[in-house]
Scaffold this active site. Structure first.
Site, PDB file in Angstrom:
ATOM      1  N   ASP A 202       0.582  -1.228  -0.027  1.00  0.00           N
ATOM      2  CA  ASP A 202      -0.138   0.068   0.056  1.00  0.00           C
ATOM      3  C   ASP A 202       0.847   1.338  -0.212  1.00  0.00           C
ATOM      4  OD1 ASP A 202      -1.795  -1.986   0.016  1.00  0.00           O
ATOM      5  OD2 ASP A 202      -2.879  -1.099   2.108  1.00  0.00           O
TER       6      ASP A 202
ATOM      7  N   ASP B 225      -4.408  -0.892  -1.940  1.00  0.00           N
ATOM      8  CA  ASP B 225      -5.783  -0.574  -1.461  1.00  0.00           C
ATOM      9  C   ASP B 225      -6.657   0.055  -2.460  1.00  0.00           C
ATOM     10  OD1 ASP B 225      -6.856  -1.004   1.484  1.00  0.00           O
ATOM     11  OD2 ASP B 225      -6.776   0.909   1.592  1.00  0.00           O
TER      12      ASP B 225
ATOM     13  N   HIS C  44     -10.576   0.681  -2.969  1.00  0.00           N
ATOM     14  CA  HIS C  44     -11.807   0.653  -2.448  1.00  0.00           C
ATOM     15  C   HIS C  44     -12.883   1.167  -3.448  1.00  0.00           C
ATOM     16  CE1 HIS C  44     -10.450  -0.223   1.355  1.00  0.00           C
ATOM     17  NE2 HIS C  44      -9.927   0.683   1.467  1.00  0.00           N
TER      18      HIS C  44
ATOM     19  N   HIS D 255     -17.677   2.927   0.009  1.00  0.00           N
ATOM     20  CA  HIS D 255     -17.089   1.711   1.040  1.00  0.00           C
ATOM     21  C   HIS D 255     -17.342   1.753   2.370  1.00  0.00           C
ATOM     22  CE1 HIS D 255     -13.693  -1.080   2.431  1.00  0.00           C
ATOM     23  NE2 HIS D 255     -14.413  -1.912   1.586  1.00  0.00           N
TER      24      HIS D 255
ATOM     25  N   LYS E 139      -7.122  -4.923  -3.108  1.00  0.00           N
ATOM     26  CA  LYS E 139      -7.913  -5.576  -1.883  1.00  0.00           C
ATOM     27  C   LYS E 139      -8.809  -4.510  -1.487  1.00  0.00           C
ATOM     28  CE  LYS E 139      -4.123  -4.091   1.427  1.00  0.00           C
ATOM     29  NZ  LYS E 139      -4.803  -3.026   1.982  1.00  0.00           N
TER      30      LYS E 139
ATOM     31  N   CYS F 105      -2.225  -2.533   7.616  1.00  0.00           N
ATOM     32  CA  CYS F 105      -2.096  -3.362   6.655  1.00  0.00           C
ATOM     33  C   CYS F 105      -0.703  -4.288   6.655  1.00  0.00           C
ATOM     34  CB  CYS F 105      -2.330  -2.900   5.299  1.00  0.00           C
ATOM     35  SG  CYS F 105      -4.078  -2.129   5.083  1.00  0.00           S
TER      36      CYS F 105
HETATM   37  C1  VGL Z   1      -4.772   0.903   5.634  1.00  0.00           C
HETATM   38  C2  VGL Z   1      -6.358   1.841   6.869  1.00  0.00           C
HETATM   39  C3  VGL Z   1      -7.243   1.789   5.821  1.00  0.00           C
HETATM   40  C4  VGL Z   1      -3.541   0.463   5.360  1.00  0.00           C
HETATM   41  C5  VGL Z   1      -5.717   0.799   4.393  1.00  0.00           C
HETATM   42  O1  VGL Z   1      -2.773   0.408   3.971  1.00  0.00           O
HETATM   43  O2  VGL Z   1      -2.664   0.211   6.512  1.00  0.00           O
HETATM   44  N1  VGL Z   1      -5.088   1.395   6.775  1.00  0.00           N
HETATM   45  N2  VGL Z   1      -7.127   1.123   4.645  1.00  0.00           N
HETATM   46 ZN    ZN Z   2      -8.408   1.124   3.130  1.00  0.00          ZN
END
Ligand code: VGL
Ligand code: ZN
Length: 209
Positions: A13, A51, A53, A57, A111, A156
């Site tokens: 991410d 990430d 969405h 979401h 994801k 994550c």
């Molecule tokens: C993440 C919060 C929401 C991350 C992703 O990549 O850690 N944190 N979505």
């Molecule tokens: Zn997220």
């Protein structure tokens, strides 16, 4: 000793919304980019997670009238932290950091694509049963060890590391190639959870240069 050809680097991410200036900034998130670029060159296998969405979401506070970002709510699959809108499919914020340079990465795992299920982990979504297919991919490629880097360490990265262990892989997190959000002690809790699960916590200096 060179890094095993049976090891993969999983880059979690590293997207504009998680960089200072983005919608859900991770402090110093930009500082990991040069280190990740350098580490990736030591690996035969590089996998990147993104990430990704849909708008509206379930993890967005804006999808729950009266709720604010960073509040915790109960959903059918369990507790869910609510976030600012971030990494909406195909927006600039969802793109990788412009200096992330991983020319030989062969797989991008997207994801959090299901409207009603969040997914911190690159392996299993928050309902703990919807799979991204990543462990099957790694296994078919003969990979037995996964090194994790990226954002955010306490969300994550941690959940991906726990799930890598649960799926039977050796798992290491390269701490100096990660940064945390650190919400209500989440960083300290993440370190303990990963240690208890047998995730190796290492520094980039522990890897070949
Ligand atoms: C993440 C919060 C929401 C991350 C992703 O990549 O850690 N944190 N979505
Ligand atoms: Zn997220």
């Amino acid at each position: 000793m060179p890094i095993s050809p049976r090891a993969a680097l999983l880059v979690i991410d590293v997207q504009n919304d998680f960089i200072p200036g983005g919608q859900l900034p991770v402090p110093e998130g930009d500082l990991v980019v040069p280190l990740i670029n350098r580490l990736a060159r030591q690996f035969k296998h590089v996998v990147v997670s993104q990430d990704w969405h849909p708008s509206g979401h379930i993890s967005f506070a804006s999808s729950h009238p009266g709720r604010q970002p960073f509040e915790l709510i109960e959903l059918p699959y369990g507790a869910q932290t609510l976030w600012p809108e971030h990494c909406v499919q195909d927006t600039d914020g969802a793109q990788f950091h412009p200096e992330l340079d991983l020319p030989h990465a062969q797989l991008i795992i997207r994801k959090g694509c299901n409207l009603g299920i969040d997914s911190y982990s690159a392996f299993l979504e928050a309902d703990r049963s919807t799979t991204t297919g990543l462990s099957g991919y790694l296994r078919e490629r003969g990979i037995d060890t996964v090194y994790m880097v990226g954002l955010a360490l306490d969300f994550c990265v941690m959940f991906s590391a726990l799930d890598a262990r649960a799926a039977g892989f050796n798992a290491f997190v390269v701490l100096d190639a990660c940064r945390a959000i650190d919400l209500d002690g989440s960083l300290a809790a993440a370190i303990i959870r990963m240690q208890e699960a047998g995730v190796g916590l290492i520094q980039s200096s522990d890897l070949p240069a």
